[in-house]
Motif scaffolding. Sequence first.
Motif, PDB file in Angstrom:
ATOM      1  N   PRO A 123       0.839  -1.200   0.000  1.00  0.00           N
ATOM      2  CA  PRO A 123       0.000   0.000   0.000  1.00  0.00           C
ATOM      3  C   PRO A 123       0.880   1.259   0.000  1.00  0.00           C
ATOM      4  N   VAL A 124       0.504   2.222  -0.827  1.00  0.00           N
ATOM      5  CA  VAL A 124       1.252   3.485  -0.885  1.00  0.00           C
ATOM      6  C   VAL A 124       0.257   4.640  -0.970  1.00  0.00           C
ATOM      7  N   ARG A 125       0.755   5.818  -0.638  1.00  0.00           N
ATOM      8  CA  ARG A 125      -0.043   7.031  -0.778  1.00  0.00           C
ATOM      9  C   ARG A 125       0.659   7.917  -1.805  1.00  0.00           C
ATOM     10  N   ARG A 177      -3.759  10.054  -2.763  1.00  0.00           N
ATOM     11  CA  ARG A 177      -4.584   8.886  -3.120  1.00  0.00           C
ATOM     12  C   ARG A 177      -3.959   7.611  -2.585  1.00  0.00           C
ATOM     13  N   GLU A 178      -4.813   6.690  -2.172  1.00  0.00           N
ATOM     14  CA  GLU A 178      -4.346   5.389  -1.692  1.00  0.00           C
ATOM     15  C   GLU A 178      -4.280   4.413  -2.864  1.00  0.00           C
ATOM     16  N   THR A 199      -2.542   0.419  -4.158  1.00  0.00           N
ATOM     17  CA  THR A 199      -1.880  -0.828  -3.783  1.00  0.00           C
ATOM     18  C   THR A 199      -1.045  -1.288  -4.963  1.00  0.00           C
ATOM     19  N   PRO A 236      -1.146  10.211  -9.413  1.00  0.00           N
ATOM     20  CA  PRO A 236      -1.758   8.958  -8.960  1.00  0.00           C
ATOM     21  C   PRO A 236      -2.285   8.105 -10.117  1.00  0.00           C
ATOM     22  N   TYR A 247      -1.026   4.401 -11.098  1.00  0.00           N
ATOM     23  CA  TYR A 247      -1.998   3.312 -11.195  1.00  0.00           C
ATOM     24  C   TYR A 247      -1.781   2.512 -12.484  1.00  0.00           C
TER      25      TYR A 247
END
Length: 294
Positions: free
Chosen positions: A8-10, A14-15, A17, A109, A113
Motif C-alpha cells: 500500500p502506498v499514498r 490517493r491510496e 496498492t 496517482p 496506477y
Amino acid sequence: MSAASKVPVRVGGRELTLSNLDKVLYPEFGFTKAEVIDYYSRIAPVLLPHLAGRPLTVKRYPNGVDGMSFFEKNAPEHTPGWVRRARLPVPGSTKDRETIDFAVLDDLPGLVYYANLAALELHVPQWRVDDDGRALPPDTLVFDLDPGPPATIVECCAVALRLREVLADDGLEARPKTSGSKGMQLYAAWDCREEPSAYAKRLAQVLAKEHPGQVVSVMAKKLRPGKVFIDWSQNNPAKTTVAPYSLRARARPTVSTPLLWEEVESCGSPEDLVFTSSDVLARVEEHGDLFHEA
C-alpha cells in the motif's frame, strides 16, 4: 497473489496498492516493475502535460516485454473512481462498442496506477477533450517517420530536416522525438487551417515526389525497403501515437525521447538516438522538457 506481494502506498493524496514490484518486465535488462513505476513517477512533471486532456490508450505487458501484450482503450472495471474518464464514440469498434470509457491521465496517482498495471506504453491522439469530456478539434500535427530496412533512424533524420523546412515555410515549428523503437516523429502545434490528415498527406506526397529514392508516402510494404515512409495517417482522429517520454516494449527500456535539432542534424548512427529511462531522466535534468511548446 500473496499479501507480501502487495504494497500500500499514498501518492498525491490517493491510496494505491502496488503489486509484484520485483517482477522483471525487461528480462534482458533486468528492469523490474518497481523501476517502471519509479521512472514514470520521476518523469511525470514533463510527461503529464503531454497526456493531460488526451484519451489514453495503453499497451500492457503483464508478463514483461517477452510475454503476451494487449492494447487497452477502455478503462478497466477496477479503475479507481478518482481517475478521470471520458466516454467517447468509437465508430467501427472491433468489439462492437458504440462508446468507450477512456481514462484521461492528468495527475501522478493515475499515472502510477497505470504503471502498476504494466502499462508500459502510453499512446494518445492529437486532440484533447474539454472539461465535460467532449472531443475538441485537433491541436497537434504529427508525422511518423518509419524506416524500411536497411534504412534506419539516420535516414529518418535527413527526411526530418527537409520536413522541418517545408513546415517552416507554412509557419509551423516542428519538434522532433524518437519513437523509442526504430523511427522518429515530428510534431507541430496545429491551428486547424484545414483537415490535418489532408495537409500532412499533401506534404508527404511533395517530399516523396522530390526525393523518390529516399521517401515514400504510401503504406505498401513493397515500396518501402531502404526508404523512409512518412506516415501522415496518424492525424486521423481515431489514431494514436506514442506519447513523449513513454517507455517502449523493446529489449531495453527505451523511451520516446524529445530531441534537440542539433542531435537530428549530427546523427551518424542509430545508436546515437537510443535513450533508456535513465538517459531520459538525465536529459530532462539538463534540458528540461524539450517538447515544451514555445
